[in-house]
Design an enzyme around this catalytic site. Structure first.
Site, PDB file in Angstrom:
ATOM      1  N   ARG A 105      -6.337  -2.224  11.830  1.00  0.00           N
ATOM      2  CA  ARG A 105      -6.731  -3.350  10.908  1.00  0.00           C
ATOM      3  C   ARG A 105      -5.726  -4.359  11.366  1.00  0.00           C
ATOM      4  NH1 ARG A 105      -5.550  -3.563   4.634  1.00  0.00           N
ATOM      5  NH2 ARG A 105      -3.119  -3.210   4.920  1.00  0.00           N
ATOM      6  N   THR A 109      -6.305 -10.837   9.390  1.00  0.00           N
ATOM      7  CA  THR A 109      -7.513 -11.191   8.869  1.00  0.00           C
ATOM      8  C   THR A 109      -7.943  -9.779   7.854  1.00  0.00           C
ATOM      9  OG1 THR A 109      -8.710  -9.632  10.657  1.00  0.00           O
ATOM     10  CG2 THR A 109      -8.438 -12.137  10.928  1.00  0.00           C
ATOM     11  N   ASP A 201      -0.261   9.541   3.412  1.00  0.00           N
ATOM     12  CA  ASP A 201      -1.275   9.139   4.679  1.00  0.00           C
ATOM     13  C   ASP A 201      -1.578  10.417   5.351  1.00  0.00           C
ATOM     14  OD1 ASP A 201      -1.372   6.497   6.566  1.00  0.00           O
ATOM     15  OD2 ASP A 201      -1.036   8.736   7.639  1.00  0.00           O
ATOM     16  N   ASP A 204      -0.186  10.801   8.896  1.00  0.00           N
ATOM     17  CA  ASP A 204       1.359  11.056   9.086  1.00  0.00           C
ATOM     18  C   ASP A 204       1.579  12.557   8.497  1.00  0.00           C
ATOM     19  OD1 ASP A 204       2.041   8.637   9.875  1.00  0.00           O
ATOM     20  OD2 ASP A 204       2.604   7.847   7.975  1.00  0.00           O
TER      21      ASP A 204
HETATM   22  N1  URA Z   1      -5.451   6.626   4.339  1.00  0.00           N
HETATM   23  C1  URA Z   1      -4.520   7.707   3.906  1.00  0.00           C
HETATM   24  O1  URA Z   1      -4.301   8.334   5.010  1.00  0.00           O
HETATM   25  N2  URA Z   1      -4.318   7.933   2.804  1.00  0.00           N
HETATM   26  C2  URA Z   1      -4.748   7.310   1.752  1.00  0.00           C
HETATM   27  O2  URA Z   1      -4.346   7.518   0.709  1.00  0.00           O
HETATM   28  C3  URA Z   1      -5.652   6.299   2.023  1.00  0.00           C
HETATM   29  C4  URA Z   1      -6.029   5.751   3.278  1.00  0.00           C
END
Ligand code: URA
Length: 210
Positions: A105, A109, A201, A204
């Site tokens: 991302r 923008t 995430d 992660d």
């Molecule tokens: N990407 C992720 O890994 N977790 C989220 O909650 C949203 C996007």
């Protein structure tokens, strides 16, 4: 597939998902559960694959036996978290061809920018399954599917673990022809685009990064 959104409510999927959501679940177990769930969701997303028959001989008689029709499926991992779903799906469909889409991302923008793209040939003749655990805003999923369509893909399905209503709506608007199969439709996004209640995430949690 006819439904735009299918939620796989199988007890095993739901139980495993709950273990994944727990914040104390360590990376190794998280990856193992994702692997197991991916096979169960893949079972559902491939339910209506086109079939034909092949004349075979059993030890006793000849018969017309069912087999998958057409070219080998294409599995497309949306990097990096898509890789957590890929191996489980490949275990179920070992002959599938595999592609990768890398998007990040742009912080100015806020639009997805492509940094890697490698997909199997003849996408127009294959059933294409794009995999990404989290359908959050839908921005990267929509962009990935835009790219796949530019490469000729016509029959695309999207496999994810969790979906937010915002992401489902965005996909429906941009790609109403792409059915989504997920383990859960969660409540909403928070103000930084994370799914609630979610699991954090996914990348992660899979790889132990922060
Ligand atoms: N990407 C992720 O890994 N977790 C989220 O909650 C949203 C996007």
């Amino acid at each position: 597939m006819t439904e735009h959104l299918t939620i796989v409510d199988h007890p095993l999927v739901q139980h495993k998902l709950t273990q994944m959501r727990k914040k104390e679940t360590p990376s190794g177990l998280f990856r193992q559960l994702l692997h197991e769930i991916s096979m169960l969701i893949a079972y559902e997303i491939t339910r209506e694959l086109p079939m034909t028959t092949e004349r075979i001989e059993t030890p006793l008689v000849e018969m017309d036996a069912p087999v998958l029709k057409g070219r080998k499926l294409a599995l497309i991992s949306i990097l990096r978290a898509g890789n957590g779903l890929l191996d489980g799906v490949l275990e179920l469909i070992p002959s599938a061809r595999v592609g990768f889409v890398g998007l990040y991302r742009d912080e100015e923008t806020l639009k997805p920018v492509q940094y890697y793209y490698k997909v199997p040939d003849k996408l127009d003749e294959r059933v294409v399954i794009a995999v990404d655990p989290m359908l959050a805003t839908g921005n990267s999923s929509v962009a990935a599917i835009d790219l796949l369509k530019k490469s000729g893909a016509k029959n695309i399905r999207f496999l994810c673990l969790l979906a937010a209503p915002e992401g489902v709506a965005r996909m429906k608007e941009a790609h109403p022809d792409v059915p989504i199969v997920t383990a859960s439709l969660d409540e909403r996004l928070n103000d930084v685009g994370y799914i609630l209640p979610g699991l954090g995430d996914a990348g992660d949690r899979m790889y132990g990064t922060k």
